[in-house]
Design a protein around this motif. Structure first.
Motif: not given
Ligand code: ADP
Length: 490
Positions: A263-276, A329-337, A463-467
């Motif tokens: 849950k914390l990781d998702v919150a962190k990813t969302t925060l980084i994504s929004t700020i960036s 990074m947030t795209q990969v982590e949130s599975g939104a890639l 992550d991009f190459v493995e995708a």
């Protein structure tokens, strides 16, 4: 009172009887002969004496033969019987049947032997019962400890039979204890998805070792109408056998509940994504304004102002590149890639990467060489934006971690495994072999390096190459340089 003879007494008696009979037989024969020689053979006296002697001879003879046969059959059996009983008794003890008792008869020695044997079996029974109960108590003790652990835990042996399972594991697997203990995990897994996934994970772990563990993502489980996340660990149970050889006897599967961290990781990813995302617009505005300044549209800049403006540009571009890395990074982590693949020539990717890095290369007087085969090379079905980003990032690293006036090669090759290889090679500082895997981890930077960076580029690149079902690897030697290799399915 029953009298039991010893073997010696038996032998003396039977041999005595036999000898007496034989002596009787010989005596009768001698008497008959004397009768024959003392009297006229044809006289009625001799006839009568002879008939009586013959009748007696016959009776004694038959008796001797019967007694002889009886001794022949009975004597070995009577001698062997105690040994047979003793051997059977030992066999029973060997089979852990400690209630066995012997009642050998025949002599004081035999009775003494039985007594000692029975004493031994009683001692063994007491010892067995006490160690068994100790074992039971310690097993119960361990089971209670395992049950009190609030993380699910399962142990299976080499034949994939359940050895133990705690309450938490029963809960998440939705199973009952009596349904599983001593049963085949494989059979139960046929009707239980989660158990099947755990067993597959165990097989992968056995096949690929730690590499499999690193690759395993957290396990998502739906239970009681909520999502839970678990990290799975497979611990091999290794024990020494009777000869002291260490062998694997099974596996302990441990699940760590990481729902809160998730849950914390998702919150962190969302925060980084929004700020960036939010930062991109003002940074672009800063760069645009700096561009207007250098265009001299608002007046000519003096040398000092020009220097300040260049610094704004350099740092603005760095900020933009960091925000773009963070967004990726947030795209990969949130599975939104999401990949938008289309057919691309490998040379186009190389050209893009060179163009994006040319200014930087010129600044450090680094020569970028292209190694592209003359013969035809397969086109790639890829999201060219993503792979171009990877090559740009690798080329940028090669330039940044090379010394001035250096040389960098970017190239492509077709290999036999229906793959296209894209690579970037430099002859710079190189990377210590200890860090060859860590450099692909998020935020990792080789210690002691002064070049600025975020430690995100290589992890996002992988992550991009493995995708794309490809691989990104490194070959590098300290002081000699590094080669980053992207292998993509052709
Ligand atoms: P960054 O370069 O932003 O720090 P990266 O993820 O691209 O992040 O790289 C991680 C680390 O790997 C770098 O900090 C650097 O120490 C090392 N590294 C990457 N590429 C090279 C290279 N071509 N030569 C030497 N070291 C490198």
């Amino acid at each position: 009172m029953k009298y039991n003879m010893s073997i010696k007494e038996k032998l003396t008696l039977y041999v005595g009887v036999l000898v007496a009979l034989i002596v009787g037989l010989v005596a009768l024969s001698v008497i008959s002969l004397q009768i024959l020689t003392a009297t006229e053979p044809t006289s009625p006296v001799a006839d009568y004496g002879l008939s009586r002697a013959l009748a007696l001879l016959l009776t004694f003879g038959t008796l001797s033969v019967i007694v002889g046969i009886w001794i022949l059959i009975w004597l070995p059996d009577s001698i062997n019987r105690p040994f047979k009983e003793l051997s059977e008794g030992i066999n029973e003890i060997a089979n852990h049947n400690y209630d066995t008792e012997l009642h050998l008869q025949g002599s004081v020695a035999m009775e003494q032997l039985s007594l000692n044997f029975n004493r031994m079996s009683h001692c063994l029974r007491d010892y067995y019962n006490s160690s068994l109960s100790k074992l039971r108590v310690s097993k119960q003790y361990i089971e209670t400890i395992i049950d009190s652990i609030d993380e699910p835990m399962i142990c299976i042996d080499q034949e994939l039979t359940f050895y133990f399972i705690n309450n938490e594991a029963l809960d998440i697997l939705n199973l009952k204890r009596d349904e599983v203990l001593g049963k085949s995990a494989q059979e139960i897994a046929m009707h239980n998805d989660l158990l099947r996934r755990l067993l597959n994970g165990n097989n992968e772990q056995k096949e690929y070792g730690d590499a499999a563990e690193k690759k395993t993502e957290s396990l998502k489980i739906y239970a009681d109408n909520k999502e839970s996340y678990f990290q799975v660990k497979y611990l091999p149970v290794k024990m020494a056998d009777a000869d002291g050889n260490i062998t694997e006897r099974g596996t302990v599967v441990m699940l760590k509940n990481i729902t809160e961290f998730h849950k914390l990781d998702v919150a962190k990813t969302t925060l980084i994504s929004t700020i960036s995302h939010e930062l991109k617009t003002p940074i672009s505005a800063i760069l645009m304004s700096q561009q207007l300044l250098t265009d001299n549209r608002v007046g000519v800049l003096n040398a000092e102002q020009k220097e300040l403006s260049d610094s704004i540009k350099k740092n603005g571009e760095r900020l933009l590149s960091i925000t773009s890395e963070l967004l990726n990074m947030t795209q990969v982590e949130s599975g939104a890639l999401q990949l938008k693949p289309h057919i691309t020539k490998p040379i186009k990717l190389i050209e893009y990467a060179i163009k994006a890095n040319q200014v930087q290369a010129d600044k450090f007087n680094i020569n970028i060489e292209v190694d592209y085969p003359k013969e035809k090379i397969s086109k790639l079905y890829i999201d060219s934006e993503k792979i171009a980003w990877v090559l740009t990032n690798l080329l940028n690293n090669a330039i940044r971690y090379s010394s001035e006036n250096g040389r960098v090669i970017i190239g492509a090759q077709q290999n036999d495994k229906h793959q296209v290889i894209l690579y970037v090679q430099d002859f710079g500082r190189g990377i210590d072999p200890r860090y060859h895997e860590s450099i692909f981890e998020r935020y990792f930077r080789v210690p002691g390096i002064k070049v600025q960076g975020s430690g995100l580029g290589l992890s996002i690149s992988r992550d991009f190459v493995e995708a794309h079902n490809g691989t990104l690897t490194v070959e590098s030697e300290l002081g000699k340089g590094s080669k980053f290799i992207v292998a993509l399915p052709a």
